[in-house]
Design an enzyme around this catalytic site. Sequence first.
Site, mmCIF file in Angstrom:
data_model
loop_
_atom_site.group_PDB
_atom_site.id
_atom_site.type_symbol
_atom_site.label_atom_id
_atom_site.label_comp_id
_atom_site.label_asym_id
_atom_site.label_seq_id
_atom_site.Cartn_x
_atom_site.Cartn_y
_atom_site.Cartn_z
ATOM 1 N N HIS A 102 0.839 -1.202 0.000
ATOM 2 C CA HIS A 102 0.000 0.000 0.000
ATOM 3 C C HIS A 102 0.867 1.241 0.000
ATOM 4 O O HIS A 102 1.920 1.277 0.624
ATOM 5 C CB HIS A 102 -0.966 0.023 1.188
ATOM 6 N N HIS A 104 0.838 5.080 1.147
ATOM 7 C CA HIS A 104 0.168 6.107 1.944
ATOM 8 C C HIS A 104 0.250 7.421 1.161
ATOM 9 O O HIS A 104 1.357 7.845 0.784
ATOM 10 C CB HIS A 104 0.884 6.335 3.273
HETATM 11 P P1 5GP Z 1 1.577 0.290 7.438
HETATM 12 O O1 5GP Z 1 2.034 0.574 8.851
HETATM 13 O O2 5GP Z 1 1.427 -1.179 7.197
HETATM 14 O O3 5GP Z 1 2.385 0.986 6.397
HETATM 15 O O4 5GP Z 1 0.136 0.961 7.316
HETATM 16 C C1 5GP Z 1 -1.054 0.292 7.553
HETATM 17 C C2 5GP Z 1 -2.126 1.352 7.663
HETATM 18 O O5 5GP Z 1 -3.391 0.715 7.583
HETATM 19 C C3 5GP Z 1 -2.101 2.133 8.984
HETATM 20 O O6 5GP Z 1 -1.916 3.513 8.710
HETATM 21 C C4 5GP Z 1 -3.456 1.835 9.619
HETATM 22 O O7 5GP Z 1 -4.015 2.937 10.277
HETATM 23 C C5 5GP Z 1 -4.286 1.402 8.413
HETATM 24 N N1 5GP Z 1 -5.347 0.457 8.725
HETATM 25 C C6 5GP Z 1 -5.219 -0.694 9.457
HETATM 26 N N2 5GP Z 1 -6.405 -1.336 9.515
HETATM 27 C C7 5GP Z 1 -7.282 -0.584 8.801
HETATM 28 C C8 5GP Z 1 -8.676 -0.751 8.493
HETATM 29 O O8 5GP Z 1 -9.331 -1.706 8.884
HETATM 30 N N3 5GP Z 1 -9.252 0.225 7.732
HETATM 31 C C9 5GP Z 1 -8.542 1.300 7.270
HETATM 32 N N4 5GP Z 1 -9.216 2.183 6.537
HETATM 33 N N5 5GP Z 1 -7.234 1.468 7.538
HETATM 34 C C10 5GP Z 1 -6.611 0.545 8.297
#
Ligand code: 5GP
Length: 116
Positions: A102, A104
Site C-alpha cells: 500500500h 500512503h
Molecule cells: P503500514 O504501517 O502497514 O504501512 O500501514 C497500515 C495502515 O493501515 C495504517 O496507517 C493503519 O491505520 C491502516 N489500517 C489498518 N487497519 C485498517 C482498516 O481496517 N481500515 C482502514 N481504513 N485502515 C486501516
Amino acid sequence: MSETIFAKIIRKEIPASIVFENDDVLAFRDINPQAPTHILIIPKITEITKTTDISKENHSLLLGKLFEAANQIAKQEKIDEGGFRLVINCGPDAGQEVYHLHIHLLGGRKMNWPPG
Ligand code: 5GP
C-alpha cells in the site's frame, strides 16, 4: 502469509471510506489518519505483501497504475498543487503493519523531514 484486512476491504466484506476504484486499484481513507488527507492506495491483487515481492516482469504496469491513481486522488483532494507525500513502509523496521502493498498518500499539512 495469511489474509490481511485489506483483502476484506477489497471484497467489501468490511466497510471503508473508498475514494477511488478501478479494475486494478482501490483507495480508501486510513482509519487512523496522520494528516488531514491520509489515503491508502492498494493493488487489488494480494500477491504483493511488500515492496520486495515486486518484480519487473509481473508488476511494472500495475505500479504505474498505483502512481497514476495517487496523482488523480491528490487532484480530487485538492492537494496536488500544495504538495503531498507518498510513503511505502517495507518490513518491521519501517513499521509495516499490514502485509498487502500500500502507498500512503498524505497531505493537507506541512510535512517534516526526516520522517520519524
Ligand atoms: P503500514 O504501517 O502497514 O504501512 O500501514 C497500515 C495502515 O493501515 C495504517 O496507517 C493503519 O491505520 C491502516 N489500517 C489498518 N487497519 C485498517 C482498516 O481496517 N481500515 C482502514 N481504513 N485502515 C486501516
